[in-house]
Design a protein around this motif. Structure first.
Motif, mmCIF file in Angstrom:
data_model
loop_
_atom_site.group_PDB
_atom_site.id
_atom_site.type_symbol
_atom_site.label_atom_id
_atom_site.label_comp_id
_atom_site.label_asym_id
_atom_site.label_seq_id
_atom_site.Cartn_x
_atom_site.Cartn_y
_atom_site.Cartn_z
ATOM 1 N N LYS A 150 -10.901 6.678 8.491
ATOM 2 C CA LYS A 150 -10.331 8.004 8.239
ATOM 3 C C LYS A 150 -10.917 8.669 7.001
ATOM 4 O O LYS A 150 -10.800 9.885 6.842
ATOM 5 C CB LYS A 150 -8.815 7.894 8.074
ATOM 6 N N LYS A 151 -11.553 7.885 6.131
ATOM 7 C CA LYS A 151 -11.971 8.424 4.833
ATOM 8 C C LYS A 151 -13.474 8.553 4.659
ATOM 9 O O LYS A 151 -13.948 8.877 3.574
ATOM 10 C CB LYS A 151 -11.386 7.562 3.713
ATOM 11 N N ASN A 152 -14.237 8.273 5.720
ATOM 12 C CA ASN A 152 -15.681 8.512 5.652
ATOM 13 C C ASN A 152 -16.220 8.761 7.057
ATOM 14 O O ASN A 152 -15.452 8.815 8.028
ATOM 15 C CB ASN A 152 -16.412 7.353 4.949
ATOM 16 N N THR A 153 -17.530 8.912 7.177
ATOM 17 C CA THR A 153 -18.148 9.245 8.463
ATOM 18 C C THR A 153 -18.738 8.019 9.162
ATOM 19 O O THR A 153 -19.463 8.150 10.145
ATOM 20 C CB THR A 153 -19.265 10.289 8.256
ATOM 21 N N ARG A 154 -18.401 6.854 8.663
ATOM 22 C CA ARG A 154 -18.920 5.595 9.229
ATOM 23 C C ARG A 154 -18.329 5.372 10.626
ATOM 24 O O ARG A 154 -17.112 5.314 10.802
ATOM 25 C CB ARG A 154 -18.525 4.474 8.274
ATOM 26 N N VAL A 155 -19.200 5.192 11.641
ATOM 27 C CA VAL A 155 -18.744 5.004 13.025
ATOM 28 C C VAL A 155 -19.637 3.987 13.740
ATOM 29 O O VAL A 155 -20.859 4.039 13.630
ATOM 30 C CB VAL A 155 -18.785 6.323 13.835
ATOM 31 N N VAL A 156 -19.007 3.080 14.459
ATOM 32 C CA VAL A 156 -19.699 2.205 15.413
ATOM 33 C C VAL A 156 -19.125 2.524 16.790
ATOM 34 O O VAL A 156 -17.910 2.490 16.976
ATOM 35 C CB VAL A 156 -19.446 0.711 15.115
ATOM 36 N N THR A 157 -19.985 2.820 17.751
ATOM 37 C CA THR A 157 -19.531 3.091 19.115
ATOM 38 C C THR A 157 -20.207 2.122 20.070
ATOM 39 O O THR A 157 -21.424 1.955 20.040
ATOM 40 C CB THR A 157 -19.843 4.537 19.535
ATOM 41 N N MET A 158 -19.398 1.488 20.911
ATOM 42 C CA MET A 158 -19.917 0.519 21.883
ATOM 43 C C MET A 158 -19.624 0.967 23.306
ATOM 44 O O MET A 158 -18.487 1.285 23.640
ATOM 45 C CB MET A 158 -19.294 -0.862 21.648
ATOM 46 N N ASP A 159 -20.660 0.966 24.126
ATOM 47 C CA ASP A 159 -20.530 1.191 25.563
ATOM 48 C C ASP A 159 -20.514 -0.178 26.231
ATOM 49 O O ASP A 159 -21.504 -0.913 26.198
ATOM 50 C CB ASP A 159 -21.721 2.018 26.052
ATOM 51 N N TYR A 160 -19.365 -0.527 26.836
ATOM 52 C CA TYR A 160 -19.223 -1.849 27.455
ATOM 53 C C TYR A 160 -18.963 -1.715 28.953
ATOM 54 O O TYR A 160 -18.277 -2.542 29.570
ATOM 55 C CB TYR A 160 -18.087 -2.643 26.782
ATOM 56 N N SER A 161 -19.552 -0.710 29.573
ATOM 57 C CA SER A 161 -19.234 -0.371 30.963
ATOM 58 C C SER A 161 -19.595 -1.475 31.951
ATOM 59 O O SER A 161 -19.083 -1.484 33.086
ATOM 60 C CB SER A 161 -19.921 0.935 31.365
ATOM 61 N N ASN A 162 -20.451 -2.415 31.574
ATOM 62 C CA ASN A 162 -20.817 -3.516 32.475
ATOM 63 C C ASN A 162 -19.854 -4.697 32.403
ATOM 64 O O ASN A 162 -20.087 -5.722 33.059
ATOM 65 C CB ASN A 162 -22.223 -4.033 32.156
ATOM 66 N N PHE A 163 -18.787 -4.574 31.611
ATOM 67 C CA PHE A 163 -17.918 -5.721 31.356
ATOM 68 C C PHE A 163 -16.481 -5.468 31.797
ATOM 69 O O PHE A 163 -15.962 -4.367 31.661
ATOM 70 C CB PHE A 163 -17.967 -6.086 29.876
ATOM 71 N N LYS A 164 -15.847 -6.533 32.284
ATOM 72 C CA LYS A 164 -14.495 -6.439 32.849
ATOM 73 C C LYS A 164 -13.417 -6.507 31.769
ATOM 74 O O LYS A 164 -12.370 -5.868 31.873
ATOM 75 C CB LYS A 164 -14.300 -7.580 33.845
ATOM 76 N N TYR A 165 -13.667 -7.314 30.743
ATOM 77 C CA TYR A 165 -12.690 -7.503 29.669
ATOM 78 C C TYR A 165 -13.259 -6.939 28.366
ATOM 79 O O TYR A 165 -14.470 -6.913 28.147
ATOM 80 C CB TYR A 165 -12.398 -8.995 29.439
ATOM 81 N N ILE A 166 -12.362 -6.520 27.474
ATOM 82 C CA ILE A 166 -12.740 -6.164 26.109
ATOM 83 C C ILE A 166 -11.673 -6.754 25.187
ATOM 84 O O ILE A 166 -10.469 -6.612 25.445
ATOM 85 C CB ILE A 166 -12.897 -4.634 25.900
ATOM 86 N N ALA A 167 -12.129 -7.447 24.157
ATOM 87 C CA ALA A 167 -11.212 -8.064 23.201
ATOM 88 C C ALA A 167 -11.567 -7.614 21.790
ATOM 89 O O ALA A 167 -12.717 -7.244 21.510
ATOM 90 C CB ALA A 167 -11.270 -9.581 23.297
ATOM 91 N N PHE A 168 -10.577 -7.660 20.915
ATOM 92 C CA PHE A 168 -10.769 -7.314 19.502
ATOM 93 C C PHE A 168 -10.185 -8.441 18.662
ATOM 94 O O PHE A 168 -9.122 -8.984 18.986
ATOM 95 C CB PHE A 168 -10.079 -5.986 19.176
#
Length: 290
Positions: A220-238
């Motif tokens: 929220k306090k800077n412009t740092r961004v990581v974006t991931m496209d995971y369209s080939n995968f069934k699950y996503i975990a964090f």
């Protein structure tokens, strides 16, 4: 040994041990986006998960009446890959089945990991060849850890995950190293997961079949961004190790054993099957901006 690639916008370094992504920088600001692998918390940055994802029930499985043992996330991450191509913007690694892998996993395979940069976007391609005439069962997954640096002005609570679409979804909770069937409601018509100090106190947040095919880690306090496209995968975990300054974004085609798993590999939830002499490909894309 580390192998560097760059397209002039971003720069990546991948180690031949495990074909593991160790560094991903946005060159305009020379900002590092990967976790530093501090062993006090977690000594890896982006292990390749193969031929299983997660943990097996009791650390073992059976196939054709024979019992095999294998550690969490398989063995690819702990082996050296051969570098078969290294150019300015692309590097390709190869790991093949051998006498040692056959003791744990009775299939002959070739696993190619291809990393390439174009327009500031890192593509990671997983290519698997079944080199036998028999069918092969496997899972494949990614586990990259992106840094969430904090200081006197920026706290972990200033970071959040944002999906491309509003989601209403439950998580698959872990019980030890296995998965419970008792899902827990987690997202209710929202795009965001706000990060907190204790968000991952009960381990990873695991989702299946979300509508979104990409997710961003933002501050929220800077412009740092990581974006991931995971369209080939069934699950996503964090996942995060509580107290550490990183969050893992983990696309999986496969999952840890459920608590009621039969132990038979061909019945394993999320398992993929490749016919004899068959080939499999999946990819994900990561874009960093500072």
């Amino acid at each position: 040994m580390g192998y560097k690639i760059t397209d002039g916008i971003a720069e990546a370094v991948i180690d031949s041990h495990g074909a593991e992504l160790k560094s991903l920088k946005f060159l305009k600001t020379n900002e590092e986006f990967m976790w530093n692998a501090d062993p006090e918390f977690w000594g890896r940055t982006s292990p390749v998960l193969f031929p299983i994802v997660g943990g097996l029930k009791d650390g073992k499985y059976s196939y054709h009446g024979i019992t095999y043992e294998m550690g969490q996330h398989g063995f690819a991450r702990d082996n050296k890959f051969e570098v078969i191509f290294h150019g300015e913007t692309k590097v390709v690694f190869l790991f093949e089945s051998n006498e040692e892998t056959l003791k744990k996993y009775p299939f002959e395979f070739k696993l190619y990991m291809e990393y390439s940069l174009e327009d500031g976007r890192l593509s990671i391609e997983y290519k698997i060849e079944n080199i036998s005439h028999e069918e092969m069962y496997f899972s494949i997954g990614a586990h990259p850890a992106f840094s969430t640096p904090v200081d006197k002005d920026i706290k972990i609570s200033d970071y959040y995950l944002e999906f491309e679409k509003n989601e209403t979804a439950s998580i698959l909770p872990l019980e030890g190293s296995n998965i419970s069937r008792n899902t827990i409601k987690f997202l209710e018509d929202t795009k965001k997961i706000e990060l907190t100090e204790d968000l991952f106190k009960n381990d990873a947040l695991i989702f299946k079949d979300l509508e979104s095919k990409n997710v961003s880690l933002r501050c929220k306090k800077n412009t740092r961004v990581v974006t991931m496209d995971y369209s080939n995968f069934k699950y996503i975990a964090f996942w995060n190790k509580v107290g550490a300054e990183f969050v893992c974004l983990e696309p999986w085609n496969g999952i840890a054993d459920f608590v009621d798993a039969s132990g038979r590999l061909e019945e394993k939830d999320g398992i993929l099957k490749l016919e004899g002499q068959g080939k499999y490909e999946a990819s994900l894309k990561i874009k960093v901006e500072g």
